[in-house]
Design a protein around this motif. Structure first.
Motif, PDB file in Angstrom:
ATOM      1  N   PHE A 127       0.824  -1.204   0.000  1.00 45.03           N
ATOM      2  CA  PHE A 127       0.000   0.000   0.000  1.00 45.03           C
ATOM      3  C   PHE A 127       0.860   1.256   0.000  1.00 45.03           C
ATOM      4  CE2 PHE A 127      -2.642   3.350   1.765  1.00 45.03           C
ATOM      5  CZ  PHE A 127      -3.747   3.244   0.933  1.00 45.03           C
ATOM      6  N   GLY A 128       2.002   1.217   0.687  1.00 43.06           N
ATOM      7  CA  GLY A 128       2.899   2.370   0.686  1.00 43.06           C
ATOM      8  C   GLY A 128       3.414   2.669  -0.706  1.00 43.06           C
ATOM      9  N   THR A 129       3.744   1.632  -1.462  1.00 43.15           N
ATOM     10  CA  THR A 129       4.175   1.815  -2.842  1.00 43.15           C
ATOM     11  C   THR A 129       3.047   2.405  -3.681  1.00 43.15           C
ATOM     12  OG1 THR A 129       5.684  -0.050  -2.621  1.00 43.15           O
ATOM     13  CG2 THR A 129       5.128   0.637  -4.857  1.00 43.15           C
ATOM     14  N   PHE A 130       1.853   1.835  -3.525  1.00 43.89           N
ATOM     15  CA  PHE A 130       0.685   2.348  -4.246  1.00 43.89           C
ATOM     16  C   PHE A 130       0.411   3.804  -3.880  1.00 43.89           C
ATOM     17  CE2 PHE A 130      -3.925   3.160  -3.952  1.00 43.89           C
ATOM     18  CZ  PHE A 130      -4.228   3.175  -5.304  1.00 43.89           C
ATOM     19  N   PHE A 131       0.457   4.115  -2.600  1.00 42.26           N
ATOM     20  CA  PHE A 131       0.182   5.475  -2.140  1.00 42.26           C
ATOM     21  C   PHE A 131       1.229   6.443  -2.688  1.00 42.26           C
ATOM     22  CE2 PHE A 131       0.865   8.806   1.123  1.00 42.26           C
ATOM     23  CZ  PHE A 131      -0.341   9.471   0.982  1.00 42.26           C
ATOM     24  N   GLY A 132       2.494   6.064  -2.631  1.00 42.33           N
ATOM     25  CA  GLY A 132       3.557   6.935  -3.131  1.00 42.33           C
ATOM     26  C   GLY A 132       3.417   7.217  -4.617  1.00 42.33           C
ATOM     27  N   LEU A 133       3.189   6.159  -5.396  1.00 43.31           N
ATOM     28  CA  LEU A 133       3.007   6.352  -6.839  1.00 43.31           C
ATOM     29  C   LEU A 133       1.763   7.177  -7.141  1.00 43.31           C
ATOM     30  CD1 LEU A 133       3.953   2.802  -8.182  1.00 43.31           C
ATOM     31  CD2 LEU A 133       5.242   4.936  -8.461  1.00 43.31           C
ATOM     32  N   SER A 134       0.695   6.901  -6.419  1.00 37.57           N
ATOM     33  CA  SER A 134      -0.549   7.662  -6.621  1.00 37.57           C
ATOM     34  C   SER A 134      -0.341   9.136  -6.301  1.00 37.57           C
ATOM     35  CB  SER A 134      -1.670   7.111  -5.744  1.00 37.57           C
ATOM     36  OG  SER A 134      -1.966   5.790  -6.095  1.00 37.57           O
ATOM     37  N   ALA A 135       0.362   9.408  -5.218  1.00 31.76           N
ATOM     38  CA  ALA A 135       0.602  10.798  -4.833  1.00 31.76           C
ATOM     39  C   ALA A 135       1.399  11.530  -5.906  1.00 31.76           C
ATOM     40  CB  ALA A 135       1.326  10.854  -3.492  1.00 31.76           C
ATOM     41  N   VAL A 136       2.421  10.864  -6.444  1.00 33.76           N
ATOM     42  CA  VAL A 136       3.238  11.486  -7.491  1.00 33.76           C
ATOM     43  C   VAL A 136       2.410  11.726  -8.745  1.00 33.76           C
ATOM     44  CG1 VAL A 136       5.185  11.091  -9.062  1.00 33.76           C
ATOM     45  CG2 VAL A 136       5.429  10.605  -6.620  1.00 33.76           C
ATOM     46  N   VAL A 137       1.665  10.711  -9.174  1.00 36.04           N
ATOM     47  CA  VAL A 137       0.861  10.838 -10.397  1.00 36.04           C
ATOM     48  C   VAL A 137      -0.233  11.884 -10.226  1.00 36.04           C
ATOM     49  CG1 VAL A 137      -0.777   9.599 -11.877  1.00 36.04           C
ATOM     50  CG2 VAL A 137       1.369   8.517 -11.228  1.00 36.04           C
ATOM     51  N   LEU A 138      -0.926  11.863  -9.094  1.00 38.17           N
ATOM     52  CA  LEU A 138      -2.005  12.830  -8.875  1.00 38.17           C
ATOM     53  C   LEU A 138      -1.470  14.259  -8.747  1.00 38.17           C
ATOM     54  CD1 LEU A 138      -4.210  10.752  -6.418  1.00 38.17           C
ATOM     55  CD2 LEU A 138      -4.768  11.377  -8.778  1.00 38.17           C
ATOM     56  N   THR A 139      -0.334  14.415  -8.107  1.00 37.46           N
ATOM     57  CA  THR A 139       0.266  15.745  -7.993  1.00 37.46           C
ATOM     58  C   THR A 139       0.704  16.256  -9.360  1.00 37.46           C
ATOM     59  OG1 THR A 139       1.008  15.231  -5.755  1.00 37.46           O
ATOM     60  CG2 THR A 139       2.074  17.098  -6.859  1.00 37.46           C
ATOM     61  N   THR A 140       1.311  15.374 -10.136  1.00 38.27           N
ATOM     62  CA  THR A 140       1.725  15.750 -11.488  1.00 38.27           C
ATOM     63  C   THR A 140       0.513  16.146 -12.331  1.00 38.27           C
ATOM     64  OG1 THR A 140       3.597  14.222 -11.353  1.00 38.27           O
ATOM     65  CG2 THR A 140       2.960  14.964 -13.548  1.00 38.27           C
ATOM     66  N   GLY A 141      -0.571  15.357 -12.234  1.00 39.63           N
ATOM     67  CA  GLY A 141      -1.789  15.682 -12.973  1.00 39.63           C
ATOM     68  C   GLY A 141      -2.398  16.998 -12.536  1.00 39.63           C
ATOM     69  N   ALA A 142      -2.361  17.271 -11.230  1.00 39.95           N
ATOM     70  CA  ALA A 142      -2.916  18.524 -10.725  1.00 39.95           C
ATOM     71  C   ALA A 142      -2.105  19.727 -11.208  1.00 39.95           C
ATOM     72  CB  ALA A 142      -2.960  18.497  -9.203  1.00 39.95           C
ATOM     73  N   VAL A 143      -0.782  19.566 -11.257  1.00 37.93           N
ATOM     74  CA  VAL A 143       0.075  20.669 -11.706  1.00 37.93           C
ATOM     75  C   VAL A 143      -0.077  20.890 -13.202  1.00 37.93           C
ATOM     76  CG1 VAL A 143       2.492  21.397 -11.994  1.00 37.93           C
ATOM     77  CG2 VAL A 143       1.721  20.415  -9.823  1.00 37.93           C
ATOM     78  N   LYS A 144      -0.071  19.815 -13.988  1.00 36.85           N
ATOM     79  CA  LYS A 144      -0.149  19.937 -15.447  1.00 36.85           C
ATOM     80  C   LYS A 144      -1.502  20.496 -15.890  1.00 36.85           C
ATOM     81  CE  LYS A 144       3.252  16.690 -17.133  1.00 36.85           C
ATOM     82  NZ  LYS A 144       3.528  15.545 -17.999  1.00 36.85           N
ATOM     83  N   ARG A 145      -2.564  20.054 -15.265  1.00 36.12           N
ATOM     84  CA  ARG A 145      -3.904  20.499 -15.669  1.00 36.12           C
ATOM     85  C   ARG A 145      -4.379  21.716 -14.879  1.00 36.12           C
ATOM     86  NH1 ARG A 145      -6.536  16.410 -18.902  1.00 36.12           N
ATOM     87  NH2 ARG A 145      -5.311  14.516 -18.827  1.00 36.12           N
ATOM     88  N   LYS A 146      -3.556  22.136 -13.926  1.00 36.15           N
ATOM     89  CA  LYS A 146      -3.887  23.279 -13.070  1.00 36.15           C
ATOM     90  C   LYS A 146      -5.267  23.098 -12.421  1.00 36.15           C
ATOM     91  CE  LYS A 146      -0.967  26.292 -15.689  1.00 36.15           C
ATOM     92  NZ  LYS A 146      -0.830  27.364 -16.627  1.00 36.15           N
ATOM     93  N   ASN A 147      -5.486  21.868 -11.934  1.00 37.60           N
ATOM     94  CA  ASN A 147      -6.758  21.523 -11.297  1.00 37.60           C
ATOM     95  C   ASN A 147      -6.458  20.826  -9.970  1.00 37.60           C
ATOM     96  OD1 ASN A 147      -9.299  20.740 -10.585  1.00 37.60           O
ATOM     97  ND2 ASN A 147      -9.713  19.545 -12.439  1.00 37.60           N
ATOM     98  N   PRO A 148      -6.648  21.512  -8.841  1.00 38.36           N
ATOM     99  CA  PRO A 148      -6.322  20.904  -7.543  1.00 38.36           C
ATOM    100  C   PRO A 148      -7.255  19.757  -7.152  1.00 38.36           C
ATOM    101  CG  PRO A 148      -7.249  23.093  -7.246  1.00 38.36           C
ATOM    102  CD  PRO A 148      -7.064  22.896  -8.717  1.00 38.36           C
ATOM    103  N   ALA A 149      -8.328  19.549  -7.888  1.00 39.58           N
ATOM    104  CA  ALA A 149      -9.249  18.438  -7.582  1.00 39.58           C
ATOM    105  C   ALA A 149      -8.550  17.088  -7.724  1.00 39.58           C
ATOM    106  CB  ALA A 149     -10.472  18.501  -8.489  1.00 39.58           C
ATOM    107  N   PHE A 150      -7.497  17.031  -8.522  1.00 36.11           N
ATOM    108  CA  PHE A 150      -6.752  15.781  -8.675  1.00 36.11           C
ATOM    109  C   PHE A 150      -6.095  15.345  -7.364  1.00 36.11           C
ATOM    110  CE2 PHE A 150      -6.897  16.725 -13.215  1.00 36.11           C
ATOM    111  CZ  PHE A 150      -7.109  15.463 -13.748  1.00 36.11           C
ATOM    112  N   LEU A 151      -5.902  16.278  -6.450  1.00 31.33           N
ATOM    113  CA  LEU A 151      -5.250  15.963  -5.177  1.00 31.33           C
ATOM    114  C   LEU A 151      -6.212  15.362  -4.148  1.00 31.33           C
ATOM    115  CD1 LEU A 151      -3.024  19.148  -4.835  1.00 31.33           C
ATOM    116  CD2 LEU A 151      -2.340  16.884  -5.623  1.00 31.33           C
TER     117      LEU A 151
END
Length: 113
Positions: A24-48
């Motif tokens: 779960f820690g691996t899943f959480f870490g990868l999810s956090a990175v992907v969701l943060t990247t998506g939020a920054v690229k799309r300028k949409n904080p809802a991804f977080l």
């Protein structure tokens, strides 16, 4: 003997939680990175938003596996036994011999044998 079995079951629970935490820690870490990247690229904080509940699950499992959650649970259980023992009473009091006889006389299973 029962205490030994309880200790083994508790050890298995802690070991299981620690093993789950690795995945779960691996899943959480990868999810956090992907969701943060998506939020920054799309300028949409809802991804977080999914990070919040995932973070709670991660924190709970970390506390169970490596923290003091089991000690706090044990302390609360001891507190309940010491100060709130009425919560532990069975409804309608303890089972009596008369209750057993009444149940036995009403049940076909016991009367057919």
């Amino acid at each position: 003997l029962q205490n030994l079995m309880r200790e083994r079951q508790t050890a298995m629970q802690i070991a299981s939680t620690r093993e789950f935490l690795k995945y779960f820690g691996t899943f959480f870490g990868l999810s956090a990175v992907v969701l943060t990247t998506g939020a920054v690229k799309r300028k949409n904080p809802a991804f977080l938003m999914p990070i919040l509940p995932l973070g709670f699950v991660f924190a709970y499992n970390y506390d169970m596996g490596y923290g003091t959650l089991l000690q706090r649970i044990k302390g609360e259980a001891e507190n309940i036994l010491d100060t709130q023992s009425t919560l532990l009473e069975l409804p309608k009091g303890p089972l009596t011999f008369e209750d057993l006889e009444k149940i036995r006389s009403q049940t076909k299973f016991f009367s057919e044998k």
